[in-house]
Design a protein around this motif. Structure first.
Motif, mmCIF file in Angstrom:
data_model
loop_
_atom_site.group_PDB
_atom_site.id
_atom_site.type_symbol
_atom_site.label_atom_id
_atom_site.label_comp_id
_atom_site.label_asym_id
_atom_site.label_seq_id
_atom_site.Cartn_x
_atom_site.Cartn_y
_atom_site.Cartn_z
ATOM 1 N N THR A 171 0.831 -1.212 0.000
ATOM 2 C CA THR A 171 0.000 0.000 0.000
ATOM 3 C C THR A 171 0.860 1.253 0.000
ATOM 4 N N LEU A 172 0.282 2.315 -0.509
ATOM 5 C CA LEU A 172 0.978 3.595 -0.511
ATOM 6 C C LEU A 172 1.167 4.116 0.907
ATOM 7 N N SER A 173 0.279 3.764 1.815
ATOM 8 C CA SER A 173 0.434 4.245 3.185
ATOM 9 C C SER A 173 1.672 3.633 3.840
ATOM 10 N N GLU A 174 2.008 2.386 3.490
ATOM 11 C CA GLU A 174 3.250 1.780 3.988
ATOM 12 C C GLU A 174 4.453 2.535 3.433
ATOM 13 N N ALA A 175 4.401 2.891 2.167
ATOM 14 C CA ALA A 175 5.489 3.642 1.539
ATOM 15 C C ALA A 175 5.629 5.020 2.179
ATOM 16 N N GLU A 176 4.517 5.660 2.478
ATOM 17 C CA GLU A 176 4.563 6.969 3.135
ATOM 18 C C GLU A 176 5.301 6.876 4.467
ATOM 19 N N GLY A 177 5.007 5.839 5.241
ATOM 20 C CA GLY A 177 5.670 5.654 6.525
ATOM 21 C C GLY A 177 7.150 5.371 6.379
ATOM 22 N N PHE A 178 7.507 4.583 5.393
ATOM 23 C CA PHE A 178 8.912 4.231 5.180
ATOM 24 C C PHE A 178 9.730 5.455 4.768
#
Length: 171
Positions: free
Chosen positions: A78-85
């Motif tokens: 998900t893009l939300s995982e990428a945002e956090g990373f």
């Protein structure tokens, strides 16, 4: 160094960058398909293409902004995982397309791809690598490998653990 050469070749692939920019809707699944196709079609290269100094120079100069999405597509669902990373919003990630990343973002993208490609090589494919990156690991103090990839020290731990697995099995 062959993993670094492959990662740089992927990040510097102008056709992949263009295809990512042309997506009508930016979704990690779509970027992942384009990235996997590029990986399948890449030509073998000499190992000296990406010696440590060249990698350093490319990271300092900044990778193409599309590297955020390319690396995210190989690691995250998900893009939300990428945002956090990457510690940035999707809007910021998308705004970097067509531009150049700063050194910190370039390094993080490289760490993510380096670990993913190393895991894929050690474990037999990208799906196994993705599963490995998101599974808590006793040898890594119970952390998931992807949690540790935010720092170079964490990356070193993950890569050492992968090399240990490849040489003699899990710890």
């Amino acid at each position: 160094m062959l993993i670094d050469a492959c990662a740089l070749q992927l990040f510097e692939d102008s056709e992949l960058q263009q295809r990512v920019r042309q997506l009508k809707k930016v979704e990690l699944a779509s970027v992942c398909l384009l990235t996997q196709e590029t990986l399948r079609l890449r030509q073998p290269m000499a190992v000296d293409f990406a010696d440590s100094l060249r990698v350093h120079q490319r990271l300092v100069a900044g990778l193409a902004g599309e590297a955020l999405l390319v690396s995210s597509s190989l690691v995250f669902d998900t893009l939300s995982e990428a945002e956090g990373f990457f510690d940035m919003s999707f809007k910021t990630i998308k705004s970097r397309m067509g531009g150049v990343l700063d050194t910190a973002a370039s390094e993080r993208a490289m760490r993510a791809v380096r670990a993913t490609l190393t895991a894929a090589e050690s474990l037999g494919g990208l799906e196994a690598a993705r599963a490995y990156l998101h599974t808590p690991n006793y040898a890594l103090g119970g952390h998931t490998p992807v949690e540790l990839l935010k720092t170079s020290e964490g990356e070193r731990l993950v890569l050492n653990e992968l090399h240990t697995q490849a040489e003699c099995g899990p710890l």
